[in-house]
Design a protein around this motif. Structure first.
Motif, PDB file in Angstrom:
ATOM      1  N   TYR A 178       6.722  12.782  10.462  1.00  0.00           N
ATOM      2  CA  TYR A 178       8.042  12.621  11.087  1.00  0.00           C
ATOM      3  C   TYR A 178       8.536  14.014  11.479  1.00  0.00           C
ATOM      4  N   ILE A 179       8.768  14.208  12.776  1.00  0.00           N
ATOM      5  CA  ILE A 179       9.143  15.532  13.277  1.00  0.00           C
ATOM      6  C   ILE A 179      10.463  15.465  14.021  1.00  0.00           C
ATOM      7  N   ILE A 180      11.407  16.312  13.599  1.00  0.00           N
ATOM      8  CA  ILE A 180      12.669  16.465  14.322  1.00  0.00           C
ATOM      9  C   ILE A 180      12.489  17.612  15.311  1.00  0.00           C
ATOM     10  N   ILE A 181      12.770  17.370  16.583  1.00  0.00           N
ATOM     11  CA  ILE A 181      12.581  18.389  17.618  1.00  0.00           C
ATOM     12  C   ILE A 181      13.904  18.714  18.285  1.00  0.00           C
ATOM     13  N   ASN A 182      14.202  19.999  18.337  1.00  0.00           N
ATOM     14  CA  ASN A 182      15.358  20.494  19.094  1.00  0.00           C
ATOM     15  C   ASN A 182      14.819  21.347  20.242  1.00  0.00           C
ATOM     16  N   PHE A 183      14.807  20.764  21.442  1.00  0.00           N
ATOM     17  CA  PHE A 183      14.257  21.467  22.596  1.00  0.00           C
ATOM     18  C   PHE A 183      15.137  22.650  22.994  1.00  0.00           C
TER      19      PHE A 183
ATOM     20  N   ILE B 102       0.849  -1.203   0.000  1.00  0.00           N
ATOM     21  CA  ILE B 102       0.000   0.000   0.000  1.00  0.00           C
ATOM     22  C   ILE B 102       0.879   1.246   0.000  1.00  0.00           C
ATOM     23  N   ASP B 103       0.510   2.238  -0.803  1.00  0.00           N
ATOM     24  CA  ASP B 103       1.262   3.491  -0.857  1.00  0.00           C
ATOM     25  C   ASP B 103       0.976   4.348   0.377  1.00  0.00           C
ATOM     26  N   TYR B 104       2.051   4.875   0.935  1.00  0.00           N
ATOM     27  CA  TYR B 104       1.967   5.785   2.076  1.00  0.00           C
ATOM     28  C   TYR B 104       2.773   7.043   1.770  1.00  0.00           C
ATOM     29  N   PHE B 105       2.482   8.101   2.535  1.00  0.00           N
ATOM     30  CA  PHE B 105       3.243   9.335   2.407  1.00  0.00           C
ATOM     31  C   PHE B 105       3.818   9.715   3.769  1.00  0.00           C
ATOM     32  N   CYS B 106       4.919  10.433   3.714  1.00  0.00           N
ATOM     33  CA  CYS B 106       5.552  10.924   4.937  1.00  0.00           C
ATOM     34  C   CYS B 106       5.824  12.421   4.788  1.00  0.00           C
ATOM     35  N   GLU B 107       5.350  13.180   5.732  1.00  0.00           N
ATOM     36  CA  GLU B 107       5.644  14.617   5.763  1.00  0.00           C
ATOM     37  C   GLU B 107       6.633  14.873   6.887  1.00  0.00           C
ATOM     38  N   VAL B 108       7.694  15.605   6.564  1.00  0.00           N
ATOM     39  CA  VAL B 108       8.786  15.848   7.506  1.00  0.00           C
ATOM     40  C   VAL B 108       8.750  17.298   7.981  1.00  0.00           C
ATOM     41  N   LYS B 109       8.803  17.480   9.278  1.00  0.00           N
ATOM     42  CA  LYS B 109       8.808  18.821   9.861  1.00  0.00           C
ATOM     43  C   LYS B 109       9.923  18.929  10.899  1.00  0.00           C
ATOM     44  N   THR B 110      10.347  20.146  11.151  1.00  0.00           N
ATOM     45  CA  THR B 110      11.355  20.406  12.179  1.00  0.00           C
ATOM     46  C   THR B 110      10.849  21.479  13.131  1.00  0.00           C
ATOM     47  N   ILE B 111      10.967  21.224  14.415  1.00  0.00           N
ATOM     48  CA  ILE B 111      10.649  22.224  15.437  1.00  0.00           C
ATOM     49  C   ILE B 111      11.955  22.607  16.121  1.00  0.00           C
TER      50      ILE B 111
ATOM     51  N   ASP C  87      -2.657  17.696   7.147  1.00  0.00           N
ATOM     52  CA  ASP C  87      -3.427  18.247   6.034  1.00  0.00           C
ATOM     53  C   ASP C  87      -2.733  17.979   4.699  1.00  0.00           C
ATOM     54  N   GLN C  88      -1.399  18.124   4.689  1.00  0.00           N
ATOM     55  CA  GLN C  88      -0.640  17.886   3.460  1.00  0.00           C
ATOM     56  C   GLN C  88      -0.745  16.429   3.020  1.00  0.00           C
TER      57      GLN C  88
ATOM     58  N   GLU D 143       3.078  25.858  27.315  1.00  0.00           N
ATOM     59  CA  GLU D 143       1.955  25.954  26.382  1.00  0.00           C
ATOM     60  C   GLU D 143       2.410  26.362  24.983  1.00  0.00           C
ATOM     61  N   ASN D 144       3.406  27.246  24.913  1.00  0.00           N
ATOM     62  CA  ASN D 144       3.891  27.686  23.604  1.00  0.00           C
ATOM     63  C   ASN D 144       4.434  26.518  22.783  1.00  0.00           C
ATOM     64  N   PHE D 145       5.137  25.604  23.460  1.00  0.00           N
ATOM     65  CA  PHE D 145       5.667  24.445  22.745  1.00  0.00           C
ATOM     66  C   PHE D 145       4.527  23.596  22.192  1.00  0.00           C
ATOM     67  N   PHE D 146       3.524  23.328  23.006  1.00  0.00           N
ATOM     68  CA  PHE D 146       2.437  22.457  22.551  1.00  0.00           C
ATOM     69  C   PHE D 146       1.578  23.132  21.485  1.00  0.00           C
ATOM     70  N   ASN D 147       1.479  24.452  21.530  1.00  0.00           N
ATOM     71  CA  ASN D 147       0.795  25.165  20.444  1.00  0.00           C
ATOM     72  C   ASN D 147       1.556  24.986  19.132  1.00  0.00           C
ATOM     73  N   LYS D 148       2.884  25.078  19.224  1.00  0.00           N
ATOM     74  CA  LYS D 148       3.715  24.890  18.029  1.00  0.00           C
ATOM     75  C   LYS D 148       3.615  23.443  17.528  1.00  0.00           C
ATOM     76  N   LEU D 149       3.636  22.491  18.453  1.00  0.00           N
ATOM     77  CA  LEU D 149       3.538  21.085  18.074  1.00  0.00           C
ATOM     78  C   LEU D 149       2.195  20.804  17.408  1.00  0.00           C
ATOM     79  N   GLN D 150       1.123  21.334  17.981  1.00  0.00           N
ATOM     80  CA  GLN D 150      -0.209  21.112  17.410  1.00  0.00           C
ATOM     81  C   GLN D 150      -0.307  21.698  16.005  1.00  0.00           C
ATOM     82  N   ASN D 151       0.201  22.907  15.823  1.00  0.00           N
ATOM     83  CA  ASN D 151       0.155  23.553  14.517  1.00  0.00           C
ATOM     84  C   ASN D 151       0.978  22.773  13.487  1.00  0.00           C
ATOM     85  N   THR D 152       2.151  22.309  13.911  1.00  0.00           N
ATOM     86  CA  THR D 152       3.027  21.553  13.017  1.00  0.00           C
ATOM     87  C   THR D 152       2.370  20.254  12.565  1.00  0.00           C
ATOM     88  N   ILE D 153       1.789  19.525  13.508  1.00  0.00           N
ATOM     89  CA  ILE D 153       1.138  18.257  13.180  1.00  0.00           C
ATOM     90  C   ILE D 153      -0.087  18.476  12.300  1.00  0.00           C
TER      91      ILE D 153
END
Length: 232
Positions: A180-185, A118-127, A168-169, A153-163
């Protein structure tokens, strides 16, 4: 010459006066070991198929021309991070992994692969680090390290927006996908990682119960978190 070396050489030739190029050259003169600072990306890039390398070559060069004040060449490095997701998919055992060509005015996911036919897609984001953290790094002011004890809260707002953007994409092309999200705390020492892990796990379970999400924490020495893990 490795793929990454060829990419950097091409960028240097086209941007001889670029501040990052000149800064990197001067830094390597003083600290030769810095020439290996992109080893993790270099290793991941070498796993790529030739067509994906060609796409990465053009995407990375285009991203390099973009600057974002205090975040410098983050778009360039965010693009290189797609190679880390590619490597992850290969190592997990998925098949036909390849980068997708960008289409003008038509946002595509970054990677396509197959799982059980089955075809799948992966969207990559960086925080990256927060704006507040970048400001702290640029000052000599003393601050209380307790600000790193928990993710705010700011981190989780950013995480929610990123996801949400990534989901959607993917959903415009398929119901099947991995984010797939790369996170640099802000706290790069990860002193409170166990707390962060617990917070994020609870948040993802509550907010995105059905999405398949993989988090890579850090670049060199990294941790990995999986939510609704997709098995090859």
């Amino acid at each position: 010459m490795t793929f990454l070396s060829e990419l950097i050489k091409s960028i240097e030739d086209e941007n001889p006066d670029d501040w990052w190029i000149n800064s990197r050259k001067e830094s390597i003169k003083l600290f030769p070991e810095l020439e290996n600072e992109l080893n993790v990306h270099e290793k991941a890039l070498e796993v790529m198929d030739n067509d994906s390398k060609k796409i990465m070559f053009e995407k990375a060069k285009l991203a390099f021309s973009s600057n974002h004040n205090s975040r410098g060449k983050h778009q360039f490095f965010d693009t290189l991070n797609e190679a880390l997701a590619y490597e992850y998919l290969i190592n997990t055992g998925f098949h036909n992994v390849h980068l997708l060509q960008e289409v003008k005015k038509h946002k595509m996911p970054d990677i396509k692969f197959t799982c059980n036919g089955i075809d799948y897609f992966c969207e990559v984001k960086t925080i990256g680090a927060s704006d507040n953290e970048l400001k702290l790094q640029q000052t000599s002011e003393v601050f209380n390290s307790s600000i790193y004890k928990e993710l705010n809260e700011n981190f989780f707002n950013k995480l929610q927006n990123t996801i949400s953007i990534a989901s959607d994409q993917i959903s415009k092309h398929s119901e099947n996908g991995i984010i797939y999200i790369i996170i640099n705390f802000d706290d790069f020492t990860l002193t409170h990682y166990e707390t962060y892990q617990e917070q994020i796990s609870k948040y993802l379970t509550k907010t995105f119960p059905s999405l398949s999400i993989t988090l890579r924490i850090g670049i060199d020495k990294h941790y990995q978190m999986s939510h609704n893990n997709l098995n090859a």
